[in-house]
Design an enzyme around this catalytic site. Structure first.
Site, short mmCIF file in Angstrom:
data_model
loop_
_atom_site.label_atom_id
_atom_site.label_comp_id
_atom_site.label_asym_id
_atom_site.label_seq_id
_atom_site.Cartn_x
_atom_site.Cartn_y
_atom_site.Cartn_z
N GLU A 118 0.82 -1.19 0.00
CA GLU A 118 0.00 0.00 0.00
C GLU A 118 0.87 1.25 0.00
OE1 GLU A 118 -3.71 -1.99 2.37
OE2 GLU A 118 -2.26 -0.78 3.46
N CYS A 131 3.44 8.55 1.27
CA CYS A 131 3.99 7.63 2.26
C CYS A 131 4.26 6.31 1.55
CB CYS A 131 2.97 7.47 3.38
SG CYS A 131 3.48 6.32 4.65
N CYS A 138 6.91 -6.60 7.58
CA CYS A 138 8.06 -6.15 8.37
C CYS A 138 8.48 -7.28 9.29
CB CYS A 138 7.68 -4.91 9.19
SG CYS A 138 9.07 -4.18 10.07
N CYS A 142 6.94 -4.65 16.41
CA CYS A 142 6.52 -3.63 17.36
C CYS A 142 5.07 -3.94 17.75
CB CYS A 142 6.63 -2.24 16.73
SG CYS A 142 8.31 -1.90 16.16
N CYS A 145 1.96 -2.05 16.19
CA CYS A 145 1.93 -1.84 14.73
C CYS A 145 1.28 -3.02 14.02
CB CYS A 145 3.34 -1.62 14.21
SG CYS A 145 3.42 -1.49 12.42
N CYS A 377 -1.05 5.71 9.99
CA CYS A 377 0.18 5.03 10.41
C CYS A 377 -0.10 3.68 11.05
CB CYS A 377 0.90 5.84 11.48
SG CYS A 377 1.32 7.46 10.99
N1 SAH Z 1 9.49 0.80 10.21
C1 SAH Z 1 9.72 2.18 10.24
C2 SAH Z 1 8.88 2.96 9.27
C3 SAH Z 1 7.43 2.56 9.14
S1 SAH Z 1 6.37 2.79 10.51
C4 SAH Z 1 9.57 2.71 11.65
O1 SAH Z 1 9.10 1.98 12.51
O2 SAH Z 1 9.96 3.85 11.88
C5 SAH Z 1 5.97 4.53 10.44
C6 SAH Z 1 5.56 5.13 11.79
O3 SAH Z 1 4.25 4.73 12.18
C7 SAH Z 1 6.48 4.71 12.92
O4 SAH Z 1 6.80 5.79 13.76
C8 SAH Z 1 5.63 3.71 13.63
O5 SAH Z 1 6.08 3.52 14.94
C9 SAH Z 1 4.27 4.35 13.54
N2 SAH Z 1 3.15 3.43 13.83
C10 SAH Z 1 3.12 2.11 13.65
N3 SAH Z 1 1.92 1.62 14.04
C11 SAH Z 1 1.18 2.66 14.46
C12 SAH Z 1 -0.15 2.80 14.96
N4 SAH Z 1 -0.96 1.75 15.06
N5 SAH Z 1 -0.59 4.03 15.29
C13 SAH Z 1 0.22 5.10 15.13
N6 SAH Z 1 1.48 5.04 14.66
C14 SAH Z 1 1.96 3.82 14.34
FE1 SF4 Z 2 8.08 -2.59 11.42
FE2 SF4 Z 2 5.83 -1.46 12.25
FE3 SF4 Z 2 7.91 -1.63 13.91
FE4 SF4 Z 2 8.01 0.08 11.82
S1 SF4 Z 2 6.61 0.19 13.57
S2 SF4 Z 2 9.63 -1.36 12.50
S3 SF4 Z 2 6.84 -1.12 10.29
S4 SF4 Z 2 6.75 -3.37 13.05
#
Ligand code: SAH
Ligand code: SF4
Length: 407
Positions: A118, A131, A138, A142, A145, A377
């Protein structure tokens, strides 16, 4: 191998691999393509320049339109290659103008149906931000996420990253002399098309270092797509050993997904922290090449109710970042079905933001965009794992209850 009767009986049972596309290739990649069809070495540099201009400046999709290239060579190119972009399998438009494209990548082998990723376009008054994703899924997990829960993971190729921007330019009617396709959104109020790129879609960009570096090379080349490096932000969850190389080799803006101020909590939220703890991460930030007040690091901090959102944590955040030219971006948590977290209450976010603001940091709260189409995000996930109608309804209700705040 399990073949159905029809497939086994058909003479076309052997899947036909598509001709490779030249869209998204580096100059070296185009040179290789020309070598493959026998263009002599002394001619190739000039031909690469021509292809580059047609593909990236004009966005042409048919070799026949490349009028500076002779008919014979055009035919040879068309016989062996295409200029295909990833297929747009769905386009969704949010009530706030955010657009999400579901893109199907070309299959990588005979049994691959083509991975789906996406890509999200967020129009704002003074900019248009795209974006982009760097991986399918991934490998990091986290806990807040949604992308991290996806099973299928692979790096995107340079071409697959660059073509996300090309699809957006095409869908927005943003290539010169090219009519926008039906249904395209064409800003007519002097607004911007794609002026900025953030690597905040699926994946950890620093785990696909070479692919991302080469894609940024193509995207920022000023004879082509011409999007300056200062307008590109790479977001990382903290792959410390690659941060210096990111600054030195890509020269883009840096964003760090911090989300916690103590190692015990960050270990839980961003498990990569066990390998690269906060102290090491911030040390790498202090040493980021080119860091200055004009080129600040963005620290992303997702607001999780009762988890990381106390006043004491806001003060600790400010203390930790002392001396680093920084912006702090507070992100209201975007819920997804099955998550154990909730977004902090609005008053809590405002209070947290105030502490950060009073300490001298710009602390914009990122307005959730495109929540109704799950484009916010951390909500990006492939079509294969679509949400149930009930889950979608829950999100819509949540959206209706969420106010927005501007600092
Ligand atoms: N993997 C990279 C880039 C992609 S994530 C990273 O983690 O930085 C992009 C941003 O969205 C990151 O700051 C991540 O922590 C945030 N993010 C992920 N899941 C989210 C959620 N459910 N609500 C808000 N932000 C989120
Ligand atoms: Fe991967 Fe999501 Fe963590 Fe970014 S926030 S490193 S996309 S698991």
């Amino acid at each position: 191998m399990n073949l159905s009767v029809a497939e086994a009986a058909s003479p076309a049972a052997e899947p036909v691999m598509r001709r490779p596309s030249l869209a998204g290739r580096t100059r070296a990649g185009l040179d290789e393509a020309l070598a493959e069809i026998g263009v002599p070495e002394k001619e190739r540099r000039m031909r690469v320049g021509q292809l580059w201009n047609w593909i990236y400046h004009y966005g042409v999709r048919d070799f026949q339109e490349m009028t500076t290239i002779g008919k014979g060579l055009r035919a040879q190119l068309a016989e062996r290659f295409t200029l295909d972009l990833p297929e747009v399998t769905a386009e969704q438009v949010s009530t706030d103008g955010t657009r999400k494209w579901l893109l199907r990548m070309a299959p990588t082998g005979p049994r691959d149906r083509g991975a789906e990723i996406e890509c999200v376009y967020i129009p704002e008054v003074d900019r248009g931000t795209l974006c982009v994703s760097s991986q399918v899924g991934c490998t990091l997990t986290c806990t807040f996420c949604h992308t991290g829960t996806q099973r299928l993971v692979r790096n995107l190729t340079t071409e697959e990253i660059v073509t996300q921007l090309m699809v957006a330019r095409e869908r927005l009617g943003d290539f010169p002399n090219r009519a926008a396709p039906d249904g395209a959104f064409v800003p007519n109020d002097g607004g911007r098309f794609v002026s900025n790129i953030v690597f905040m879609g699926m994946g950890e960009p620093l785990y696909n270092f070479d692919g991302v570096r080469d894609a940024i090379g193509v995207i920022s080349d000023n004879e082509g797509l011409s999007l300056g490096r200062r307008r590109i932000t790479v977001s990382t969850s903290g792959v410390v050993p690659q941060i210096e190389a990111l600054g030195a080799q890509m020269g883009t803006m840096l964003a760090i997904s911090l989300h916690a101020v103590r190692d015990d909590l960050r270990n839980e939220l961003v498990p990569l922290n066990k390998k690269y703890p906060i102290k090491d991460l911030l040390e790498a930030c202090r040493n980021y090449p080119g860091l200055s007040n004009a080129k600040r690091i963005t620290f992303e901090y997702v607001m999780l109710k009762g988890v990381n959102d106390s006043d004491a944590e806001a003060r600790e955040l400010v203390r930790l970042l002392k001396g680093i030219p920084a912006k702090i971006n507070l992100i209201p948590f975007n819920p997804w079905p099955g998550t154990r977290y909730e977004c902090s209450d609005w008053e809590r976010i405002e209070r947290f933001s105030e502490i950060v603001f009073k300490a001298g940091y710009a602390s914009p709260v990122r307005t959730p965009r495109g929540r109704d189409i799950l484009a916010a995000c951390g909500q990006l996930k492939s079509e294969t794992e679509k949400l149930s109608a009930r889950a979608r309804l829950m999100l819509e209700q949540d959206e209706a209850e969420t106010a927005t705040v501007a600092h």
